[in-house]
Enzyme design. Structure first.
Site, PDB file in Angstrom:
ATOM      1  N   GLU A  26      41.486  59.345  43.606  1.00  0.00           N
ATOM      2  CA  GLU A  26      42.314  59.044  44.778  1.00  0.00           C
ATOM      3  C   GLU A  26      41.929  59.965  45.923  1.00  0.00           C
ATOM      4  OE1 GLU A  26      47.029  58.660  46.164  1.00  0.00           O
ATOM      5  OE2 GLU A  26      46.529  59.165  44.094  1.00  0.00           O
ATOM      6  N   ASN A  71      49.261  56.623  45.864  1.00  0.00           N
ATOM      7  CA  ASN A  71      50.086  56.537  47.064  1.00  0.00           C
ATOM      8  C   ASN A  71      49.252  56.410  48.328  1.00  0.00           C
ATOM      9  OD1 ASN A  71      52.162  56.909  45.270  1.00  0.00           O
ATOM     10  ND2 ASN A  71      52.726  58.955  45.977  1.00  0.00           N
ATOM     11  N   ASN A 171      50.411  49.647  44.739  1.00  0.00           N
ATOM     12  CA  ASN A 171      50.655  50.823  43.911  1.00  0.00           C
ATOM     13  C   ASN A 171      52.112  51.253  44.004  1.00  0.00           C
ATOM     14  OD1 ASN A 171      49.689  53.454  42.503  1.00  0.00           O
ATOM     15  ND2 ASN A 171      50.807  54.192  44.300  1.00  0.00           N
ATOM     16  N   GLU A 172      52.778  51.384  42.864  1.00  0.00           N
ATOM     17  CA  GLU A 172      54.123  51.967  42.771  1.00  0.00           C
ATOM     18  C   GLU A 172      55.057  51.474  43.873  1.00  0.00           C
ATOM     19  OE1 GLU A 172      53.932  56.222  42.378  1.00  0.00           O
ATOM     20  OE2 GLU A 172      52.984  56.119  40.401  1.00  0.00           O
ATOM     21  N   TYR A 243      53.978  60.186  33.279  1.00  0.00           N
ATOM     22  CA  TYR A 243      53.580  61.595  33.324  1.00  0.00           C
ATOM     23  C   TYR A 243      54.586  62.408  32.512  1.00  0.00           C
ATOM     24  CZ  TYR A 243      50.522  60.292  37.226  1.00  0.00           C
ATOM     25  OH  TYR A 243      49.555  59.716  38.009  1.00  0.00           O
ATOM     26  N   GLU A 291      48.063  54.958  35.329  1.00  0.00           N
ATOM     27  CA  GLU A 291      48.257  56.377  35.638  1.00  0.00           C
ATOM     28  C   GLU A 291      49.000  57.005  34.467  1.00  0.00           C
ATOM     29  OE1 GLU A 291      49.844  57.703  39.388  1.00  0.00           O
ATOM     30  OE2 GLU A 291      48.949  56.016  40.483  1.00  0.00           O
ATOM     31  N   GLN A 353      44.202  62.593  37.278  1.00  0.00           N
ATOM     32  CA  GLN A 353      43.046  61.993  37.923  1.00  0.00           C
ATOM     33  C   GLN A 353      41.775  62.583  37.324  1.00  0.00           C
ATOM     34  OE1 GLN A 353      43.410  61.983  42.238  1.00  0.00           O
ATOM     35  NE2 GLN A 353      45.576  61.488  42.135  1.00  0.00           N
TER      36      GLN A 353
END
Length: 510
Positions: A26, A71, A171-172, A243, A291, A353
């Site tokens: 990213e 993001n 994304n999200e 996460y 992710e 990442q």
């Protein structure tokens, strides 16, 4: 304390997809700039790619890399990253309170992906942009020539189309922190119309619709049902992000993070099945865990974000550069084992990442690069897990955790392929070794090798790797035995406390 694990080579969960071992780059912090790309570095090639980092990426072994966010993508204009570098605009990136130079863009990523031997997974901006921009970048990337956008790509140096097959629809979008955050209905309709338009250009694409940002989101479940009601007929995968971190010294719960991921995956799978049944659709939608990692979110929330606000807008600020410990490596190993246990539903996964930003690889501007502790379980799993994932029966001690209830003291996964077997074992006992007897029926095998990641002698479970010293490395596990019996094999091993171990077995006639 002995744990008994039984397996049969004919009792398989499903095929292990190579995309299970993906990663993520990213435009965030130093993930790109001074990470994979640093013109002028002593190890940089003529394109500005750090060859030392590329070597480590190849060693790590990711199969697919998601790009450019995250993001970041929800405010990104893909056109900014193509054409002559000296004409590219410099922009503010509100997602990470940074300045984006756009010196690394679509062409650079595709060249880097080829050099790293990874499949590209391209994420689209459905935050500030939408259908037309998605159609444009698809035409730019994949159409052979003869149109304005495809000829622009050719003029920019890529005569042949990129042929990107895998695309993320935003994304999200469930997160209030996301630029262009939407309700499930708003996002579901936009994702559906974007998917429909993209398939008009290229029906053979694989599309990932955005699921929940975490299992703790208040909209988890309702978000998936609503989004899939709009998109199920048009997409191939739905994402989930996960996460994990150690909270207030609760090591037992942290070591049991895989139990939480197991539950998250199975709950999402149930929602997919329920929605497909309600829509009377006869198809399969995979789960893209695009992710996942260990991440100390408190550091970002309490330290990095406040520092960025105080220091103002900068290029490539140092953010969420977590330094990983032995404990983190063991947790990451167990999360990989969890993914292997769920290959019947998980179609791909991306550790987030790749470099510097919560990453297995670290690098310094103008300086060295090195392997963090979490590098090693990923490399071993990616290199060892082949063929089919086996269904296991685990009998032995269990421990109580505050966050996840009772869990097995040993977390286990195994794969089999053409007479070879790999067994992945996490010993969650923090103070004692654990004996494991792994019995596999239907194959006469011998031990090829055994590697473990555990606390190095003289250090603690907080041991880390740095540019100057890398004490946390896989070591050979001694004392492992293999015994044949009635067409099967029993492997006996003593697992060190707080460890992640790989046993690799081969046929005796191999």
């Amino acid at each position: 304390m002995t744990v008994l694990i039984d397996a049969d080579v004919t009792d398989v969960i499903g095929h292990v997809p190579r995309r299970l071992f993906g990663s993520f780059v990213e435009h965030m912090g130093r993930g790109v700039y001074t990470g994979i790309y640093e013109p002028g570095h002593p190890a940089a090639d003529e394109r500005g790619f750090r060859r030392d980092v590329l070597d480590l990426v190849r060693e790590l072994g990711p199969s697919v890399v998601r790009y450019p966010g995250g993001n970041f993508v929800s405010g990104y204009r893909w056109e900014d990253g193509v054409g002559p570098a000296d004409r590219r605009p410099v922009r503010l990136d509100p997602a990470w309170h940074s300045v984006e130079s756009n010196q690394f863009g679509l062409h650079e990523f595709m060249q880097w992906a080829q050099a790293a031997d990874v499949e590209p997974m391209y994420a689209l901006n459905l935050g500030t942009r939408g259908i037309q921009e998605a159609m444009d970048v698809l035409e730019y990337c994949n159409h052979p020539g003869g149109t304005t956008l495809s000829e622009q790509r050719r003029a920019n140096g890529a005569d042949r189309p990129f042929q990107i097959r895998l695309w993320c629809l935003g994304n999200e979008m469930d997160g209030p922190w996301q630029i262009g955050h939407k309700t499930a209905d708003e996002y579901g309709r936009l994702a559906a119309e974007t998917a429909r338009a993209m398939r008009m250009i290229d029906p053979g694409l694989e599309l990932v619709v955005a699921g929940s940002s975490s299992a703790q989101m208040p909209t988890f479940g309702s978000w998936e049902r609503t989004v899939l009601r709009h998109t199920a007929a048009l997409v191939d995968h739905i994402s989930l992000h996960a996460y994990y971190q150690e909270i207030d010294g609760d090591t037992d719960s942290y070591l049991a993070s895989a139990a939480a991921l197991d539950g998250y995956i199975r709950a999402t799978a149930g929602i997919i099945d329920e929605t497909l049944a309600n829509l009377r659709l006869d198809k399969k939608i995979g789960i893209s865990v695009d992710e996942w990692n260990s991440w100390d979110l408190r550091r970002w929330n309490d330290v990095d974000s406040a520092r960025l606000a105080a220091e103002g807008w900068q290029q490539r600020p140092r953010i969420i550069e977590d330094t990983y410990t032995v404990t983190d490596a063991v947790v990451v190993g167990s999360l990989l084992s969890c993914l292997l246990r769920n290959v019947d539903r998980v179609s791909m996964a991306n550790q987030a990442q790749l470099v510097n930003v919560i990453a297995p690889i670290r690098s310094e501007p103008g300086g060295p690069s090195w392997r963090q502790t979490i590098f090693h379980p990923f490399r071993l799993a990616a290199a060892s897990a082949r063929g089919s994932s086996l269904r296991l029966t685990v009998n032995g001690a269990r421990i109580h955790t505050t966050q996840h209830g009772e869990v097995d003291i040993v977390d286990a996964a195994a794969t089999v392929d053409s007479g070879h077997c790999a067994v992945f074992l996490t010993n969650r006992a923090t103070a004692s070794a654990t004996e494991v007897r792994f019995c596999v029926r239907g194959a006469d095998m011998s031990l090829a090798d055994a590697w473990t990641i555990a606390t190095p002698d003289g250090l603690t479970r907080h041991a880390t790797n740095t540019a100057e010293s890398q004490p946390v490395q896989p070591t050979r596990l001694a004392g492992v035995t293999a015994a044949s019996h009635h067409g099967g094999t029993t492997i006996t091993a003593i697992l060190p406390p707080l460890s992640w171990t790989v046993l690799r077995l081969g046929g005796r006639d191999a």
